[in-house]
Write an enzyme that holds these catalytic residues in place. Structure first.
Site, mmCIF file in Angstrom:
data_model
loop_
_atom_site.group_PDB
_atom_site.id
_atom_site.type_symbol
_atom_site.label_atom_id
_atom_site.label_comp_id
_atom_site.label_asym_id
_atom_site.label_seq_id
_atom_site.Cartn_x
_atom_site.Cartn_y
_atom_site.Cartn_z
ATOM 1 N N HIS A 56 6.103 -0.518 1.120
ATOM 2 C CA HIS A 56 5.964 0.564 0.135
ATOM 3 C C HIS A 56 7.048 0.410 -0.929
ATOM 4 C CE1 HIS A 56 3.572 2.097 3.322
ATOM 5 N NE2 HIS A 56 4.596 2.386 4.091
ATOM 6 N N TYR A 77 0.864 -1.192 0.000
ATOM 7 C CA TYR A 77 0.000 0.000 0.000
ATOM 8 C C TYR A 77 0.898 1.238 0.000
ATOM 9 C CZ TYR A 77 0.757 -0.551 5.063
ATOM 10 O OH TYR A 77 1.319 -0.726 6.298
#
Ligand code: C5P
Length: 380
Positions: A356, A306
């Site tokens: 990430h 995410y």
């Protein structure tokens, strides 16, 4: 015709023998001709009624016969909901009205096809009373971000939370007379020695993230803050008048913020969290999971599990501001990805965990800058 009727009439009465002149015969003829008139009258009435009805029905659907040509067409156009990216419906060569009063406006279409294709001004960055219900794809994606936590009923949890905080979005729509300038301040060590403090402080909105301190770093990072984005495990007390924007990763986070602003019953999630939080309740906002997923889908394109909090804040700014300036993102000039206030050994939290994709995010930032949608202040 009358003869026929007479015959019919006679037949129907069953009187008379074919002769004329007798009183009975005369009375029969008078009755017959009265019936003829009644019948004729009824026929005329039926004809007129059906004519009237057909005209009325046509009129009820569109009154086409009264309206100028093209009227029905314009009415159909009005039925198209205005929120369907209205600015994208105009033909490509039509002169576009500016969406703000800054020299360049984030919302102005026609500057970058890539940006226009992915930018959706209709998804609210803030989770409010008006968008409590999440689309099912968003819900299932969001509850799987931290799947070890059993979800609570969103409806119930938000209902309680919105008794404590406003639950409304404070942001308006584009205004050609406004120039809302925003500084998005990431936590990169490249801020150290860059001397951006006064520039950062000169913005209308100054958005900071997680632990970001200002005391002692005023020269480089500025001293003002209007928005501070945190999740429960990174939350700290904020000065009065600063908007706390909670980035929730699970329903427990919504329970926690309700508790931290009232009864204080929650002290632990997967790590210790503040039992009570000193922030301005009237300025607390909740980051919308639908907006979170929109960034993951459209912008970071599923690179990383995410987007980083910094990315979330950058796109938040791109949806509420007219001009966006970016500070404190990326590596420093030596390639280090640490924080500006510490020589954190595991500075790669953000970079190395694989949660990430820092490189892909850096590319997006460059692309936004190239498209003229943001200005990046590179730091040292
Ligand atoms: O480390 P933290 O998540 O608190 O930093 C906030 C944000 O700043 C990150 O999510 C990331 O987007 C950005 N950041 C960066 N480069 C760094 C450190 C942080 O771009 N060296």
């Amino acid at each position: 015709m009358s003869g026929g009727v007479v015959v019919g009439g006679g037949g129907s009465t069953g009187v008379g023998n074919g002769g004329g002149g007798s009183g009975t015969e005369k009375g029969g003829r008078v009755r017959c001709s009265r019936r003829i008139w009644v019948l004729l009258g009824s026929l005329v009435l039926v004809f007129l009624t059906s004519l009237f009805l057909s005209v009325s029905l046509r009129g009820g659907v569109g009154f086409n016969y009264l309206e100028p040509p093209g009227w029905e067409e314009s009415r159909r156009v009005k039925l198209v909901p205005s929120y369907v990216g209205a600015h994208r419906l105009s033909p490509p060569d039509a002169p576009q009205q500016k969406t703000c009063a800054c020299p360049r406006c984030v919302g102005d279409p026609g500057v970058s096809d890539w940006f226009d294709e992915n930018y959706d001004p209709d998804i609210s960055p803030v989770w409010t009373r008006d968008n409590v219900q999440l689309p099912s794809d968003v819900y299932y994606w969001w509850v799987m971000l931290q799947p070890q936590f059993k979800p609570h009923s969103i409806q119930q949890v938000l209902l309680r939370l919105f008794q404590v905080i406003p639950g409304r979005s404070p942001y308006g729509s584009w205004d050609p007379g406004r120039c809302l300038r925003c500084a998005v301040v990431g936590n990169s060590g490249n801020l150290r020695g860059a001397g951006y403090g006064a520039t950062i402080d000169g913005h209308n909105y100054i958005m900071r993230i997680n632990l970001a301190p200002t005391v002692g770093y005023e020269e480089d990072a500025g001293s003002h803050t209007t928005h501070h984005f945190m999740y429960p495990e990174s939350a700290k007390n904020l000065a009065a008048n600063v908007s706390f924007v909670l980035v929730p990763f699970k329903t427990l986070d919504l329970v926690w913020i309700t508790s931290a602003l009232s009864t204080g019953q929650i002290r632990f999630t997967y790590a210790p969290v503040k039992q009570f939080l000193r922030v301005d309740k009237d300025k607390v906002q909740i980051f919308n999971p639908a907006f979170f997923k929109y960034i993951h889908d459209r912008w970071t394109r599923h690179h990383g599990r995410y987007p980083s909090t910094g990315m979330l804040v950058l796109f938040f700014a791109l949806h509420v501001c007219d001009e966006v300036n970016v500070f404190g993102f990326g590596a420093d000039s030596r390639g280090n990805w640490h924080h500006y206030w510490e020589q954190n050994r595991y500075s790669g939290e953000f970079r190395k965990t694989g949660v990430h994709d820092a490189d892909y995010e850096a590319q997006i930032i460059q692309r936004l800058a190239k498209a003229g949608k943001i200005t990046v202040f590179p730091g040292k």
